[in-house]
Enzyme design. Structure first.
Site, PDB file in Angstrom:
ATOM      1  N   CYS A   1     -10.063  -1.696 -10.961  1.00  0.00           N
ATOM      2  CA  CYS A   1      -9.574  -0.623 -10.087  1.00  0.00           C
ATOM      3  C   CYS A   1      -8.231  -0.974  -9.455  1.00  0.00           C
ATOM      4  O   CYS A   1      -7.758  -0.254  -8.591  1.00  0.00           O
ATOM      5  CB  CYS A   1     -10.604  -0.284  -9.024  1.00  0.00           C
ATOM      6  SG  CYS A   1     -10.897  -1.620  -7.871  1.00  0.00           S
TER       7      CYS A   1
ATOM      8  N   GLU B   1     -11.596 -10.267  -6.661  1.00  0.00           N
ATOM      9  CA  GLU B   1     -10.152 -10.404  -6.429  1.00  0.00           C
ATOM     10  C   GLU B   1      -9.761 -11.800  -5.966  1.00  0.00           C
ATOM     11  O   GLU B   1      -8.578 -12.093  -5.800  1.00  0.00           O
ATOM     12  CB  GLU B   1      -9.628  -9.319  -5.476  1.00  0.00           C
ATOM     13  CG  GLU B   1     -10.511  -8.983  -4.301  1.00  0.00           C
ATOM     14  CD  GLU B   1     -10.105  -7.691  -3.579  1.00  0.00           C
ATOM     15  OE1 GLU B   1      -9.134  -7.034  -3.965  1.00  0.00           O
ATOM     16  OE2 GLU B   1     -10.780  -7.355  -2.601  1.00  0.00           O
TER      17      GLU B   1
ATOM     18  N   ASP C   1      -4.945  -7.865  -5.964  1.00  0.00           N
ATOM     19  CA  ASP C   1      -5.115  -9.117  -5.232  1.00  0.00           C
ATOM     20  C   ASP C   1      -5.387 -10.277  -6.178  1.00  0.00           C
ATOM     21  O   ASP C   1      -4.879 -11.373  -5.977  1.00  0.00           O
ATOM     22  CB  ASP C   1      -6.250  -8.984  -4.211  1.00  0.00           C
ATOM     23  CG  ASP C   1      -5.777  -8.313  -2.948  1.00  0.00           C
ATOM     24  OD1 ASP C   1      -4.701  -8.683  -2.459  1.00  0.00           O
ATOM     25  OD2 ASP C   1      -6.464  -7.399  -2.463  1.00  0.00           O
TER      26      ASP C   1
ATOM     27  N   HIS D   1       0.803  -1.218   0.000  1.00  0.00           N
ATOM     28  CA  HIS D   1       0.000   0.000   0.000  1.00  0.00           C
ATOM     29  C   HIS D   1       0.838   1.272   0.000  1.00  0.00           C
ATOM     30  O   HIS D   1       0.417   2.294  -0.502  1.00  0.00           O
ATOM     31  CB  HIS D   1      -1.042  -0.070   1.104  1.00  0.00           C
ATOM     32  CG  HIS D   1      -2.067  -1.094   0.767  1.00  0.00           C
ATOM     33  ND1 HIS D   1      -1.860  -2.434   1.003  1.00  0.00           N
ATOM     34  CD2 HIS D   1      -3.230  -0.987   0.097  1.00  0.00           C
ATOM     35  CE1 HIS D   1      -2.894  -3.101   0.521  1.00  0.00           C
ATOM     36  NE2 HIS D   1      -3.735  -2.256  -0.021  1.00  0.00           N
TER      37      HIS D   1
END
Ligand code: PEP
Ligand code: MG
Length: 588
Positions: A508, A437, A461, A190
């Site tokens: 996304c 995901e 993911d 992240h």
């Protein structure tokens, strides 16, 4: 000296090294002048008091909202903070050795670590995490005064860190950062996503870099190839200055490109949306010409919050994001904690063997039904606010794996509405979407679709689960390939199934903003993309250069190739034909 790591955020930056260890826990050699000892002691005492207050309110809130057992973690932390063996050593070192409070805390942690490592009992060994947590809290308070040092450094800064925790990465906004280098982390950790959202070049997985660089060194970060140069020679520096100018020129062109319409060369309309973490980034999305927010990751509110935010706080924060977002269109994702994003007050005290396969995301929300219901109520209230502004708030559930999970979230959402109605609070029912995901969800997408209004592919993911390659582990990064044939096939099928069912589908994950992947996704029939705001203008520009037919032919060819490497090479050629300068935005 040149070091090679993983290219995680594209672009090139030259600047002065700023070793972040020193922000959170100062260097050993940090000694204060004799006259400053009293001030240093006062700083430490103030930090102890502030930390004690934090822990007390954390314990209260967590006990009330999550339960006594989880709240008890903070009782342990408070006990550590009261323990004279812990607290008295720091003032002793400040007085006798003139150590700074931060340096003394670092020594204290080192001593505890050495002590705990020798323990036979595994449970006892794990207790070092509690001590660490308390020391880090204290360090954050005492380091407040160290932060201005960063402003005293010349020129743009290159942050060098062991690993950038998401909550730290968010606070980096307070410093002018030109580049980031970390010892750990990867493409989709992240912290890397945050770097990309700000257009900051970054390289990860550079082992022991903190031993080779000191604050003040001249450093080059090449976020395309994952190279880091320490004290570069004249020739290298000159070559990179040129590249840096080109990158900055490209960034300036983005400003002009953001006004472009979101269409391809043949006039096919596209939905180009932004991924954001907070209202500040929603503003950025507006500046970069996004059509709306396609992914609002709500977990950052929790990650940057000392305690669980209550319904009112969440509602107010969601309203802020809606107000700042383009056209007030926001797709809000419910809490996606776990994996690399852990919050101690949610019971993430002890590491799991397989955190990405474990207790994360919707699974964690189900286990804290009160906490989840609180978030859902805040969402429904914010949806009403969005409607009043002429926009729309939709809700998105992460890591959906089974039909039962979707039934459950629908029930909980309905109940949250009922609770608000009973309280007489205004709210609005929302469209419901699922993140795609997990491979199991991709394999049964036709069964899941009747229960949702839309789908968002979380390719970050999806790729890690399909390829069985941890998104944060540099050792398996060669397998973590968004352009692998397996990934392309799953995406092709998913897009087709959604189209047949007439359910909107967006990608996304990070690949939506990568020029090569964008071309192939467009060719596979995707029309909605959500990405880091920094990439929107260049993707808009790229879209203006291609036709859907051209991309379809490229995607068809890409699907016949047998390796990710082959696909990448082929798409690089396509990109060369269209807009060679955009290769600066790719990472190896
Ligand atoms: C993803 O997995 O692609 C995604 C968008 O979610 P996150 O990166 O927050 O896990
Ligand atoms: Mg995800």
């Amino acid at each position: 000296m040149m070091r090679k790591g993983l290219a995680v955020s594209p672009g090139v930056a030259i600047g002065t090294a700023y070793c972040i260890q020193e922000v959170f826990v100062a260097a050993d050699r940090h000694v204060v002048p004799k006259d400053d000892v009293a001030a240093e002691l006062a700083r430490y005492r103030a930090a102890c008091e502030a930390t004690a207050r934090d822990l007390e309110s954390l314990q209260e809130k967590v006990t009330a909202q999550v339960g006594r057992q989880t709240g008890a973690i903070f009782a342990v932390h408070r006990a550590i903070l009261r323990d004279p063996a812990f607290t008295q050593r720091v003032p002793h070192w400040i007085t006798t050795e003139q150590l700074s409070a931060a340096a003394a805390l670092k020594r204290l942690l080192g001593e505890y670590q050495a002590l705990f490592e020798q323990a036979q009992d595994e449970h006892l060994r794990e207790r070092i995490n509690d001590v660490r947590d308390v020391v880090i809290r204290l360090s954050a308070y005492v380091s407040e005064a160290l932060r201005p040092e960063s402003h005293a450094l010349p020129g743009p800064l290159i942050v060098i860190a062991d690993e950038l925790l998401p909550s730290q990465a968010v606070t980096l906004g307070q410093i002018e950062v030109a580049g980031i280098v970390t010892e750990r982390g990867s493409q989709t950790s992240h912290a890397a996503i945050i770097a990309r959202s700000r257009g900051i070049p970054a390289v990860s997985g550079v082992a022991h870099i903190l031993h080779q660089v000191t604050t003040g060194d001249l450093v080059i970060v090449d976020g395309r190839h994952g190279h880091v140069f320490i004290h570069p020679d004249e020739g290298t520096l000159a070559a990179y200055r040129k590249l840096e100018r080109e990158y900055q020129l490209l960034r300036r062109q983005w400003v002009a490109a953001r006004e472009l319409p979101s269409t391809t060369a043949d006039g096919t309309p596209l939905e180009l949306l932004a991924n954001v973490n907070n209202a500040q980034e929603a503003n950025l999305a507006q500046d970069q010409g996004a059509g709306g927010v396609g992914l609002y990751r709500t977990e950052y509110l929790y990650l940057t919050h000392p305690a669980l935010p209550d319904e009112e706080e969440q509602y107010r924060e969601y309203c802020r994001v809606i107000e700042a977002s383009p056209r007030h269109l926001v797709t809000l994702r419910t809490l996606d904690i776990g994996g690399d994003k852990t919050v101690p007050y949610l019971g993430h005290q002890h590491p799991e063997a397989n955190p990405f396969l474990g207790w994360r995301s919707i699974r964690l929300s189900f286990e804290h039904p009160e906490l989840f219901a609180t978030q859902l109520r805040a969402v429904l209230r914010a949806a009403h606010h969005a409607r009043q502004l002429g926009g729309e708030l939709r809700v998105l559930f992460p890591m959906i794996t089974t039909v039962e999970e979707l039934r459950k979230v629908r029930r909980m959402l309905y109940r949250a509405g009922q609770q608000l109605a009973e309280r007489g609070v205004e709210y609005l029912p929302v469209s419901c979407g699922m993140m795609l995901e997990v491979p199991a969800a991709a394999a049964t997408l036709d069964l899941l679709l009747p229960l949702v209004d839309f789908v968002c592919v979380g390719s970050n993911d999806l790729v890690q689960y399909l390829m069985a390659a941890d998104r944060d582990n540099p050792k398996v990064s060669h397998l973590y390939q968004p352009l692998a044939p397996a990934v392309l096939r799953v995406l092709q099928q998913s897009i087709q199934i959604c189209r047949q069912a007439k359910k909107p589908i967006t990608v996304c994950g990070e690949m939506a903003g990568q020029p090569r992947a964008f071309l192939v996704l467009l060719g596979l029939g995707l029309r909605s993309f959500s990405m880091s705001p920094a990439f929107l203008p260049s993707i808009k520009q790229l879209a203006q250069h291609v036709t859907v037919n051209q991309c379809r032919a490229w995607a068809d060819h890409a699907l016949t190739l047998r390796s990710a490497r082959g696909v990448r090479r082929f798409l690089t050629q396509c990109l060369e034909e269209l807009a060679p300068e955009l290769n600066l935005l790719e990472t190896d």
